[in-house]
Design a protein around this motif. Structure first.
Motif, PDB file in Angstrom:
ATOM      1  N   PRO A   1       0.839  -1.203   0.000  1.00 12.92           N
ATOM      2  CA  PRO A   1       0.000   0.000   0.000  1.00 12.92           C
ATOM      3  C   PRO A   1       0.873   1.251   0.000  1.00 12.92           C
ATOM      4  N   LEU A   2       0.382   2.284  -0.636  1.00 11.00           N
ATOM      5  CA  LEU A   2       1.124   3.538  -0.687  1.00 11.00           C
ATOM      6  C   LEU A   2       1.128   4.182   0.687  1.00 11.00           C
ATOM      7  N   MET A   3       2.286   4.648   1.096  1.00 16.52           N
ATOM      8  CA  MET A   3       2.411   5.344   2.377  1.00 16.52           C
ATOM      9  C   MET A   3       2.171   6.821   2.141  1.00 16.52           C
ATOM     10  N   PRO A   4       1.460   7.488   3.063  1.00 18.15           N
ATOM     11  CA  PRO A   4       1.282   8.929   2.879  1.00 18.15           C
ATOM     12  C   PRO A   4       2.630   9.644   2.964  1.00 18.15           C
ATOM     13  N   ALA A   5       2.734  10.718   2.227  1.00 23.99           N
ATOM     14  CA  ALA A   5       3.974  11.493   2.230  1.00 23.99           C
ATOM     15  C   ALA A   5       4.173  12.110   3.605  1.00 23.99           C
ATOM     16  N   PRO A   6       5.402  12.143   4.103  1.00 20.77           N
ATOM     17  CA  PRO A   6       5.637  12.755   5.417  1.00 20.77           C
ATOM     18  C   PRO A   6       5.324  14.243   5.374  1.00 20.77           C
ATOM     19  N   ARG A   7       4.740  14.711   6.450  1.00 23.03           N
ATOM     20  CA  ARG A   7       4.414  16.137   6.527  1.00 23.03           C
ATOM     21  C   ARG A   7       5.662  16.931   6.871  1.00 23.03           C
TER      22      ARG A   7
ATOM     23  N   THR B   1      10.329  24.027  10.394  1.00 20.95           N
ATOM     24  CA  THR B   1      11.785  24.062  10.532  1.00 20.95           C
ATOM     25  C   THR B   1      12.319  22.646  10.363  1.00 20.95           C
ATOM     26  N   PRO B   2      12.449  22.168   9.124  1.00 27.25           N
ATOM     27  CA  PRO B   2      12.938  20.808   8.927  1.00 27.25           C
ATOM     28  C   PRO B   2      14.375  20.664   9.389  1.00 27.25           C
ATOM     29  N   GLY B   3      14.698  19.464   9.853  1.00 26.01           N
ATOM     30  CA  GLY B   3      16.058  19.191  10.255  1.00 26.01           C
ATOM     31  C   GLY B   3      16.362  19.519  11.709  1.00 26.01           C
ATOM     32  N   ARG B   4      15.433  20.144  12.399  1.00 24.83           N
ATOM     33  CA  ARG B   4      15.662  20.447  13.810  1.00 24.83           C
ATOM     34  C   ARG B   4      14.878  19.469  14.656  1.00 24.83           C
ATOM     35  N   PRO B   5      15.464  18.960  15.723  1.00 23.89           N
ATOM     36  CA  PRO B   5      14.701  18.087  16.612  1.00 23.89           C
ATOM     37  C   PRO B   5      13.670  18.913  17.368  1.00 23.89           C
ATOM     38  N   PRO B   6      12.604  18.285  17.845  1.00 23.67           N
ATOM     39  CA  PRO B   6      11.610  19.045  18.596  1.00 23.67           C
ATOM     40  C   PRO B   6      12.244  19.640  19.843  1.00 23.67           C
TER      41      PRO B   6
END
Length: 62
Positions: free
Chosen positions: A31-37, A41-46
């Protein structure tokens, strides 16, 4: 020798086609996986919640 090389080339082409068919079949089974949202701020940890500062100690004046 040229016949051997021609046979080998034909076999490689055949194997390539078999691999393409196998890939298509596997995609049909998975099954196709949904694209990650993406986050703002990509690349930063929470970030962690802020820690409470220790209570200020009263100053002793003489």
């Amino acid at each position: 020798m040229s016949y051997d090389l021609a046979d080998a080339a034909a076999e490689i082409r055949n194997l390539g086609e078999v691999l393409h068919v196998a890939e298509d079949r596997m995609r049909a089974l998975t099954p196709l996986m949904p694209a990650p949202r993406l986050t703002s701020t990509p690349g930063r940890p929470p970030s962690l919640p802020p820690r409470a500062l220790p209570a200020a100690q009263p100053r002793h004046t003489r």
